[in-house]
Design a protein around this motif. Structure first.
Motif, PDB file in Angstrom:
ATOM      1  N   TYR A 102       0.840  -1.205   0.000  1.00 26.99           N
ATOM      2  CA  TYR A 102       0.000   0.000   0.000  1.00 26.99           C
ATOM      3  C   TYR A 102       0.876   1.256   0.000  1.00 26.99           C
ATOM      4  O   TYR A 102       0.652   2.187  -0.788  1.00 26.99           O
ATOM      5  CB  TYR A 102      -0.933   0.002   1.212  1.00 26.99           C
ATOM      6  CG  TYR A 102      -1.638   1.314   1.413  1.00 26.99           C
ATOM      7  CD1 TYR A 102      -2.726   1.680   0.625  1.00 26.99           C
ATOM      8  CD2 TYR A 102      -1.203   2.212   2.391  1.00 26.99           C
ATOM      9  CE1 TYR A 102      -3.363   2.896   0.799  1.00 26.99           C
ATOM     10  CE2 TYR A 102      -1.840   3.431   2.573  1.00 26.99           C
ATOM     11  CZ  TYR A 102      -2.916   3.766   1.776  1.00 26.99           C
ATOM     12  OH  TYR A 102      -3.537   4.977   1.942  1.00 26.99           O
ATOM     13  N   TYR A 103       1.866   1.286   0.872  1.00 26.56           N
ATOM     14  CA  TYR A 103       2.769   2.445   0.927  1.00 26.56           C
ATOM     15  C   TYR A 103       3.594   2.555  -0.348  1.00 26.56           C
ATOM     16  O   TYR A 103       3.821   3.661  -0.863  1.00 26.56           O
ATOM     17  CB  TYR A 103       3.677   2.348   2.152  1.00 26.56           C
ATOM     18  CG  TYR A 103       2.957   2.570   3.456  1.00 26.56           C
ATOM     19  CD1 TYR A 103       2.402   3.806   3.766  1.00 26.56           C
ATOM     20  CD2 TYR A 103       2.828   1.543   4.390  1.00 26.56           C
ATOM     21  CE1 TYR A 103       1.736   4.019   4.965  1.00 26.56           C
ATOM     22  CE2 TYR A 103       2.159   1.746   5.588  1.00 26.56           C
ATOM     23  CZ  TYR A 103       1.611   2.987   5.871  1.00 26.56           C
ATOM     24  OH  TYR A 103       0.945   3.192   7.057  1.00 26.56           O
ATOM     25  N   MET A 104       4.056   1.425  -0.869  1.00 27.59           N
ATOM     26  CA  MET A 104       4.825   1.423  -2.115  1.00 27.59           C
ATOM     27  C   MET A 104       4.021   2.009  -3.260  1.00 27.59           C
ATOM     28  O   MET A 104       4.477   2.901  -3.987  1.00 27.59           O
ATOM     29  CB  MET A 104       5.252  -0.011  -2.476  1.00 27.59           C
ATOM     30  CG  MET A 104       6.361  -0.587  -1.629  1.00 27.59           C
ATOM     31  SD  MET A 104       6.587  -2.352  -1.978  1.00 27.59           S
ATOM     32  CE  MET A 104       6.760  -2.342  -3.748  1.00 27.59           C
ATOM     33  N   ILE A 160      12.062  -8.175  -1.883  1.00 28.08           N
ATOM     34  CA  ILE A 160      12.149  -7.832  -3.291  1.00 28.08           C
ATOM     35  C   ILE A 160      10.766  -7.986  -3.924  1.00 28.08           C
ATOM     36  O   ILE A 160      10.149  -9.049  -3.825  1.00 28.08           O
ATOM     37  CB  ILE A 160      13.168  -8.712  -4.031  1.00 28.08           C
ATOM     38  CG1 ILE A 160      14.513  -8.710  -3.297  1.00 28.08           C
ATOM     39  CG2 ILE A 160      13.326  -8.234  -5.473  1.00 28.08           C
ATOM     40  CD1 ILE A 160      15.143  -7.337  -3.153  1.00 28.08           C
ATOM     41  N   PHE A 161      10.303  -6.909  -4.569  1.00 27.24           N
ATOM     42  CA  PHE A 161       8.981  -6.901  -5.189  1.00 27.24           C
ATOM     43  C   PHE A 161       9.112  -6.739  -6.706  1.00 27.24           C
ATOM     44  O   PHE A 161       9.989  -6.009  -7.195  1.00 27.24           O
ATOM     45  CB  PHE A 161       8.127  -5.751  -4.661  1.00 27.24           C
ATOM     46  CG  PHE A 161       7.676  -5.930  -3.250  1.00 27.24           C
ATOM     47  CD1 PHE A 161       6.437  -6.489  -2.966  1.00 27.24           C
ATOM     48  CD2 PHE A 161       8.482  -5.533  -2.183  1.00 27.24           C
ATOM     49  CE1 PHE A 161       6.016  -6.652  -1.656  1.00 27.24           C
ATOM     50  CE2 PHE A 161       8.072  -5.689  -0.873  1.00 27.24           C
ATOM     51  CZ  PHE A 161       6.836  -6.251  -0.602  1.00 27.24           C
ATOM     52  N   GLN A 162       8.236  -7.412  -7.426  1.00 28.50           N
ATOM     53  CA  GLN A 162       8.075  -7.171  -8.860  1.00 28.50           C
ATOM     54  C   GLN A 162       7.090  -6.023  -9.042  1.00 28.50           C
ATOM     55  O   GLN A 162       6.057  -5.979  -8.378  1.00 28.50           O
ATOM     56  CB  GLN A 162       7.524  -8.399  -9.569  1.00 28.50           C
ATOM     57  CG  GLN A 162       8.368  -9.646  -9.497  1.00 28.50           C
ATOM     58  CD  GLN A 162       7.698 -10.812 -10.201  1.00 28.50           C
ATOM     59  OE1 GLN A 162       6.817 -10.621 -11.053  1.00 28.50           O
ATOM     60  NE2 GLN A 162       8.087 -12.016  -9.855  1.00 28.50           N
ATOM     61  N   GLY A 194       9.723  -4.232 -13.350  1.00 32.29           N
ATOM     62  CA  GLY A 194      10.772  -3.667 -12.516  1.00 32.29           C
ATOM     63  C   GLY A 194      10.870  -4.410 -11.193  1.00 32.29           C
ATOM     64  O   GLY A 194       9.980  -5.196 -10.838  1.00 32.29           O
ATOM     65  N   PHE A 195      11.965  -4.181 -10.485  1.00 24.36           N
ATOM     66  CA  PHE A 195      12.148  -4.803  -9.170  1.00 24.36           C
ATOM     67  C   PHE A 195      12.507  -3.719  -8.163  1.00 24.36           C
ATOM     68  O   PHE A 195      13.280  -2.807  -8.464  1.00 24.36           O
ATOM     69  CB  PHE A 195      13.248  -5.870  -9.222  1.00 24.36           C
ATOM     70  CG  PHE A 195      12.843  -7.114  -9.964  1.00 24.36           C
ATOM     71  CD1 PHE A 195      12.263  -8.175  -9.303  1.00 24.36           C
ATOM     72  CD2 PHE A 195      13.026  -7.200 -11.343  1.00 24.36           C
ATOM     73  CE1 PHE A 195      11.877  -9.315  -9.989  1.00 24.36           C
ATOM     74  CE2 PHE A 195      12.643  -8.332 -12.039  1.00 24.36           C
ATOM     75  CZ  PHE A 195      12.062  -9.397 -11.364  1.00 24.36           C
ATOM     76  N   LEU A 196      11.927  -3.811  -6.992  1.00 26.32           N
ATOM     77  CA  LEU A 196      12.145  -2.823  -5.955  1.00 26.32           C
ATOM     78  C   LEU A 196      12.472  -3.538  -4.650  1.00 26.32           C
ATOM     79  O   LEU A 196      11.768  -4.476  -4.255  1.00 26.32           O
ATOM     80  CB  LEU A 196      10.902  -1.954  -5.783  1.00 26.32           C
ATOM     81  CG  LEU A 196      10.978  -0.815  -4.769  1.00 26.32           C
ATOM     82  CD1 LEU A 196      12.048   0.199  -5.188  1.00 26.32           C
ATOM     83  CD2 LEU A 196       9.624  -0.123  -4.662  1.00 26.32           C
ATOM     84  N   ALA A 197      13.543  -3.105  -3.985  1.00 26.29           N
ATOM     85  CA  ALA A 197      13.949  -3.690  -2.713  1.00 26.29           C
ATOM     86  C   ALA A 197      13.451  -2.816  -1.560  1.00 26.29           C
ATOM     87  O   ALA A 197      13.664  -1.604  -1.554  1.00 26.29           O
ATOM     88  CB  ALA A 197      15.466  -3.831  -2.650  1.00 26.29           C
ATOM     89  N   ILE A 198      12.790  -3.441  -0.610  1.00 30.25           N
ATOM     90  CA  ILE A 198      12.298  -2.746   0.583  1.00 30.25           C
ATOM     91  C   ILE A 198      13.011  -3.333   1.805  1.00 30.25           C
ATOM     92  O   ILE A 198      13.004  -4.550   2.009  1.00 30.25           O
ATOM     93  CB  ILE A 198      10.771  -2.938   0.740  1.00 30.25           C
ATOM     94  CG1 ILE A 198      10.038  -2.377  -0.474  1.00 30.25           C
ATOM     95  CG2 ILE A 198      10.287  -2.276   2.027  1.00 30.25           C
ATOM     96  CD1 ILE A 198      10.180  -0.886  -0.666  1.00 30.25           C
ATOM     97  N   PRO A 199      13.630  -2.491   2.628  1.00 31.00           N
ATOM     98  CA  PRO A 199      14.350  -2.994   3.811  1.00 31.00           C
ATOM     99  C   PRO A 199      13.423  -3.749   4.760  1.00 31.00           C
ATOM    100  O   PRO A 199      12.254  -3.404   4.916  1.00 31.00           O
ATOM    101  CB  PRO A 199      14.895  -1.729   4.470  1.00 31.00           C
ATOM    102  CG  PRO A 199      14.903  -0.697   3.378  1.00 31.00           C
ATOM    103  CD  PRO A 199      13.740  -1.029   2.496  1.00 31.00           C
ATOM    104  N   LYS A 200      13.958  -4.776   5.392  1.00 33.53           N
ATOM    105  CA  LYS A 200      13.183  -5.548   6.362  1.00 33.53           C
ATOM    106  C   LYS A 200      12.696  -4.647   7.494  1.00 33.53           C
ATOM    107  O   LYS A 200      11.616  -4.881   8.077  1.00 33.53           O
ATOM    108  CB  LYS A 200      14.047  -6.685   6.928  1.00 33.53           C
ATOM    109  CG  LYS A 200      13.368  -7.571   7.951  1.00 33.53           C
ATOM    110  CD  LYS A 200      12.174  -8.313   7.379  1.00 33.53           C
ATOM    111  CE  LYS A 200      11.787  -9.509   8.236  1.00 33.53           C
ATOM    112  NZ  LYS A 200      11.585  -9.183   9.649  1.00 33.53           N
ATOM    113  N   SER A 201      13.472  -3.605   7.802  1.00 32.91           N
ATOM    114  CA  SER A 201      13.068  -2.678   8.862  1.00 32.91           C
ATOM    115  C   SER A 201      11.744  -1.991   8.530  1.00 32.91           C
ATOM    116  O   SER A 201      10.931  -1.719   9.418  1.00 32.91           O
ATOM    117  CB  SER A 201      14.158  -1.634   9.104  1.00 32.91           C
ATOM    118  OG  SER A 201      14.436  -0.913   7.916  1.00 32.91           O
ATOM    119  N   PHE A 202      11.514  -1.705   7.244  1.00 31.96           N
ATOM    120  CA  PHE A 202      10.248  -1.096   6.839  1.00 31.96           C
ATOM    121  C   PHE A 202       9.104  -2.080   7.030  1.00 31.96           C
ATOM    122  O   PHE A 202       7.999  -1.704   7.445  1.00 31.96           O
ATOM    123  CB  PHE A 202      10.326  -0.647   5.374  1.00 31.96           C
ATOM    124  CG  PHE A 202       9.159   0.193   4.937  1.00 31.96           C
ATOM    125  CD1 PHE A 202       9.172   1.567   5.095  1.00 31.96           C
ATOM    126  CD2 PHE A 202       8.028  -0.392   4.373  1.00 31.96           C
ATOM    127  CE1 PHE A 202       8.084   2.347   4.713  1.00 31.96           C
ATOM    128  CE2 PHE A 202       6.940   0.368   3.989  1.00 31.96           C
ATOM    129  CZ  PHE A 202       6.974   1.744   4.156  1.00 31.96           C
TER     130      PHE A 202
END
Length: 228
Positions: free
Chosen positions: A121-123, A151-153, A163-171
């Motif tokens: 949702y935030y992404m 890692i998200f598609q 595309g691919f987007l990396a989100i930190p585990k902390s988030f």
């Protein structure tokens, strides 16, 4: 279940599949789902590979998997509250194979799908604010990398590109706290309420949308209209 699937060469192609799948007994099915070879059949006349979609349930008792698969072509009906699957008693509903792949990956990585949807949702909110895309953007969890980043598609931001987007585990951890605090409040309650847990629930608006149980057709239990 046996079906006849129409091919573009006009040949009816026999297709057989199981309406209930136990991943504990047939773990190889998960690999076929990830590879995109599950529910595929080759036309004996022209040789074309077909990928039909029919509803089925997939379970794994130990992993607490209890998922009903709904074909992508029925997404709009489900989101309008007019689906025959509206009242199926399952833990989760997914619509289309990308969502099924995603749910299984989330389970395999030991993540919480409610938190993953909160992250999405935030992404998506940021993607839409920064890029104002003309098309619907979808994102799917893919895997955890060696640093435990999620890692998200990303589909739909650019035509014919993923595309691919990396989100930190902390988030993810922060989103877990927020999800617990706000999941009863809009907009989170709109997409975190089982069985269909998906941020896509708030990405489409229908003028004729109806609440579950307010329409004579929607009131009928889904079991009464299952394909046989």
């Amino acid at each position: 279940m046996k079906k006849l699937v129409p091919c573009s060469c006009f040949a009816p192609v026999p297709f057989e599949y199981d309406e209930e799948i136990d991943l504990k007994k047939t773990p190889e099915v998960a690999n076929r789902i990830f590879e995109g070879t599950f529910m595929s059949v080759k036309c004996p006349k022209c040789g074309k590979e077909l990928h039909p979609e029919f509803n089925f349930t997939i379970k794994h008792e130990d992993k607490k998997i209890d998922i009903l698969f709904v074909p992508e072509r029925e997404r709009d009906d489900y989101l309008r509250g007019k689906s025959r699957y509206q009242f199926k008693k399952v833990s989760r509903i997914v619509i289309g194979f990308p969502e099924l792949q995603e749910k299984l990956k989330i389970v395999n990585e030991g993540l919480d799908d409610l938190v993953v949807e909160t992250v999405k949702y935030y992404m998506l909110s940021k993607i839409e604010a920064d890029n104002k895309p003309e098309n619907e953007v979808r994102c799917y969890f893919d895997h955890l990398d060696e640093k435990s980043n999620l890692i998200f598609q990303i589909h739909g931001l650019k035509q014919d590109e993923v595309g691919f987007l990396a989100i930190p585990k902390s988030f993810y951890d922060v989103a877990r706290v927020k999800m617990l605090a706000y999941k009863r409040m809009e907009p989170f309650s709109l997409f975190l309420t089982p069985p269909y847990v998906s941020v896509l629930r708030i990405s489409r608006v229908y003028e004729d949308i109806q609440e579950e149980g307010t329409d004579g057709q929607a009131d009928k239990p889904a079991d009464s209209t299952d394909e046989k």
